[in-house]
Scaffold this motif. Structure first.
Motif, mmCIF file in Angstrom:
data_model
loop_
_atom_site.group_PDB
_atom_site.id
_atom_site.type_symbol
_atom_site.label_atom_id
_atom_site.label_comp_id
_atom_site.label_asym_id
_atom_site.label_seq_id
_atom_site.Cartn_x
_atom_site.Cartn_y
_atom_site.Cartn_z
ATOM 1 N N PRO A 1 0.629 -1.307 -0.223
ATOM 2 C CA PRO A 1 0.196 -0.018 -0.171
ATOM 3 C C PRO A 1 0.528 1.060 -0.473
ATOM 4 O O PRO A 1 1.783 1.165 0.659
ATOM 5 C CB PRO A 1 -0.725 -0.149 1.426
ATOM 6 C CG PRO A 1 -0.556 -1.397 1.124
ATOM 7 C CD PRO A 1 0.816 -2.239 1.324
ATOM 8 N N SER A 2 0.467 2.566 -0.709
ATOM 9 C CA SER A 2 1.527 3.568 -0.674
ATOM 10 C C SER A 2 1.097 4.086 0.593
ATOM 11 O O SER A 2 2.888 4.793 0.858
ATOM 12 C CB SER A 2 0.156 4.891 -1.401
ATOM 13 O OG SER A 2 -0.020 4.173 -2.707
ATOM 14 N N GLU A 3 0.499 3.659 1.623
ATOM 15 C CA GLU A 3 0.892 4.134 3.397
ATOM 16 C C GLU A 3 2.464 4.433 4.125
ATOM 17 O O GLU A 3 3.106 4.634 4.340
ATOM 18 C CB GLU A 3 0.045 4.631 4.108
ATOM 19 C CG GLU A 3 0.229 5.180 4.903
ATOM 20 C CD GLU A 3 -0.036 6.556 5.585
ATOM 21 O OE1 GLU A 3 0.488 7.361 6.146
ATOM 22 O OE2 GLU A 3 -0.004 7.879 3.842
ATOM 23 N N GLU A 4 2.227 2.411 3.772
ATOM 24 C CA GLU A 4 3.750 1.683 3.672
ATOM 25 C C GLU A 4 4.148 2.074 3.429
ATOM 26 O O GLU A 4 5.476 2.256 4.268
ATOM 27 C CB GLU A 4 3.113 0.366 3.715
ATOM 28 C CG GLU A 4 4.563 -0.700 4.179
ATOM 29 C CD GLU A 4 3.697 -2.456 4.270
ATOM 30 O OE1 GLU A 4 4.540 -3.188 3.940
ATOM 31 O OE2 GLU A 4 2.775 -2.817 3.898
ATOM 32 N N ILE A 5 4.852 2.073 2.391
ATOM 33 C CA ILE A 5 5.872 2.438 1.185
ATOM 34 C C ILE A 5 6.085 3.788 1.503
ATOM 35 O O ILE A 5 7.553 3.509 1.323
ATOM 36 C CB ILE A 5 5.667 3.043 -0.337
ATOM 37 C CG1 ILE A 5 4.996 1.191 -0.798
ATOM 38 C CG2 ILE A 5 7.017 2.917 -0.971
ATOM 39 C CD1 ILE A 5 4.725 0.859 -2.139
ATOM 40 N N LEU A 6 5.578 4.259 1.756
ATOM 41 C CA LEU A 6 6.123 6.567 2.182
ATOM 42 C C LEU A 6 6.531 6.368 3.816
ATOM 43 O O LEU A 6 7.065 6.754 3.734
ATOM 44 C CB LEU A 6 4.045 7.422 2.457
ATOM 45 C CG LEU A 6 4.318 8.498 3.151
ATOM 46 C CD1 LEU A 6 5.824 9.274 2.516
ATOM 47 C CD2 LEU A 6 2.633 9.310 2.917
ATOM 48 N N ASN A 7 6.333 5.423 4.525
ATOM 49 C CA ASN A 7 6.539 4.939 5.811
ATOM 50 C C ASN A 7 7.546 4.775 5.846
ATOM 51 O O ASN A 7 8.718 5.244 6.523
ATOM 52 C CB ASN A 7 5.420 4.749 6.823
ATOM 53 C CG ASN A 7 4.261 5.022 7.128
ATOM 54 O OD1 ASN A 7 4.655 6.624 7.008
ATOM 55 N ND2 ASN A 7 3.515 4.353 6.995
ATOM 56 N N ILE A 8 8.628 3.472 4.963
ATOM 57 C CA ILE A 8 9.696 3.386 4.690
ATOM 58 C C ILE A 8 10.543 3.935 3.994
ATOM 59 O O ILE A 8 11.655 4.094 4.625
ATOM 60 C CB ILE A 8 9.330 2.070 4.117
ATOM 61 C CG1 ILE A 8 8.572 0.181 4.571
ATOM 62 C CG2 ILE A 8 10.645 1.530 3.288
ATOM 63 C CD1 ILE A 8 8.630 -0.142 3.440
ATOM 64 N N PHE A 9 9.611 5.075 3.285
ATOM 65 C CA PHE A 9 10.799 5.663 2.831
ATOM 66 C C PHE A 9 10.906 6.899 4.034
ATOM 67 O O PHE A 9 11.990 7.184 4.080
ATOM 68 C CB PHE A 9 9.862 6.430 1.811
ATOM 69 C CG PHE A 9 10.360 8.284 0.870
ATOM 70 C CD1 PHE A 9 11.950 8.081 0.304
ATOM 71 C CD2 PHE A 9 9.901 9.008 1.990
ATOM 72 C CE1 PHE A 9 12.285 9.730 -0.132
ATOM 73 C CE2 PHE A 9 10.223 10.379 1.158
ATOM 74 C CZ PHE A 9 11.751 10.631 0.534
ATOM 75 N N LEU A 10 9.910 7.493 4.635
ATOM 76 C CA LEU A 10 10.309 8.810 5.333
ATOM 77 C C LEU A 10 11.730 8.048 6.508
ATOM 78 O O LEU A 10 12.418 8.530 6.511
ATOM 79 C CB LEU A 10 9.631 8.859 6.620
ATOM 80 C CG LEU A 10 8.257 9.645 5.616
ATOM 81 C CD1 LEU A 10 6.651 9.966 6.383
ATOM 82 C CD2 LEU A 10 9.245 11.199 4.757
ATOM 83 N N GLU A 11 11.122 6.734 7.076
ATOM 84 C CA GLU A 11 11.774 6.061 7.973
ATOM 85 C C GLU A 11 13.595 6.086 7.667
ATOM 86 O O GLU A 11 14.605 6.229 7.903
ATOM 87 C CB GLU A 11 11.549 4.768 8.158
ATOM 88 C CG GLU A 11 10.512 4.368 9.680
ATOM 89 C CD GLU A 11 11.169 5.659 10.668
ATOM 90 O OE1 GLU A 11 12.231 5.132 10.426
ATOM 91 O OE2 GLU A 11 10.111 6.387 11.009
ATOM 92 N N SER A 12 13.768 5.987 6.023
ATOM 93 C CA SER A 12 15.520 6.235 5.262
ATOM 94 C C SER A 12 15.900 7.280 5.916
ATOM 95 O O SER A 12 17.209 7.013 5.938
ATOM 96 C CB SER A 12 14.702 5.552 3.293
ATOM 97 O OG SER A 12 15.698 5.558 3.037
ATOM 98 N N LYS A 13 14.474 8.439 5.169
ATOM 99 C CA LYS A 13 14.906 9.300 5.489
ATOM 100 C C LYS A 13 15.700 9.871 6.490
ATOM 101 O O LYS A 13 16.702 10.311 6.708
ATOM 102 C CB LYS A 13 14.108 11.085 4.660
ATOM 103 C CG LYS A 13 13.892 10.116 3.352
ATOM 104 C CD LYS A 13 15.576 10.502 2.587
ATOM 105 C CE LYS A 13 15.221 10.211 0.644
ATOM 106 N NZ LYS A 13 16.268 10.314 0.297
#
Length: 220
Positions: A38-50
């Motif tokens: 899901p988009s929200e899950e991908i977004l959260n992974i992206f933010l944690e990476s940053k």
């Protein structure tokens, strides 16, 4: 395209858009061999990476706000959004919100960071932002405060704290966000210098004049 063409005779435009989205998602799932997250899950992974890379919480909030605004408008999974989708979104956003080119370019940069990361992490093959180039913005030279304007600012200060802030900002040229993060231990009155934590958590030394030293000591 064949499916869409045949179905165009029996469903309306809004249903066609939804069907197109579903077909794109199924095609991507087939290419990767597993369902899309899901988009929200991908977004959260992206933010944690940053966050791990050391981005500030303010920057992360801006990333989240920008991406969630886009997803509200574009009803697709984050990995199936196309270049045309983003071009249309940016054009409509500018008209709807009556914002400047600089604002739109800021949105483009934030989305570009997301899609560059998606590309690096193999969520997508090619970023849809690759074909959307930097938006040219007219750079205006900001006029400096005149002596009279500065005196008006000083006269408008009712408290010692306000006067210390005005003098400190004027003397050092630091950002307001940098000033509010200062601690007493960052200020060296003997050398009239201050250690500033700037963007990207980069420290630098800047200096202030005798007048600022006087007002700051008086306030403290």
């Amino acid at each position: 395209n064949t499916i869409l063409h045949r179905m165009s005779k029996v469903i309306d435009n809004s249903q066609m858009v939804k069907l197109n989205t579903v077909l794109e998602e199924i095609m991507v799932e087939s290419e990767f061999g597993e369902p899309l997250k899901p988009s929200e899950e991908i977004l959260n992974i992206f933010l944690e990476s940053k966050r791990l890379e050391g981005r500030s919480e303010k920057t992360l909030e801006l990333y989240r706000f920008t991406v969630e605004k886009m997803l509200e408008k574009i009803d697709k999974n984050i990995c199936t959004i196309t270049t045309d989708d983003i071009r249309t979104y940016l054009a409509e956003y500018r008209v709807e919100h009556n914002v400047s080119k600089a604002t739109i370019d800021g949105i483009r940069r934030n989305l570009s960071s997301l899609y560059h990361w998606l590309e690096d992490e193999d969520y997508i093959f090619i970023s849809p932002l690759r074909k959307i180039h930097k938006i040219k913005v007219t750079k205006k030279v900001k006029a400096a405060y005149s002596d009279e304007e500065l005196e008006k600012l000083r006269d408008g200060c009712k408290y010692l704290r306000d006067l210390a802030i005005v003098e400190f900002l004027f003397s050092t040229g630091m950002r307001v966000g940098e000033l509010v993060k200062l601690n007493r231990t960052d200020v060296n009155f003997e050398e009239r210098e201050v250690k500033v934590l700037g963007k990207g958590d980069k420290e630098r030394i800047t200096y202030f004049d005798a007048r600022t030293k006087l007002h700051l000591k008086e306030y403290l």
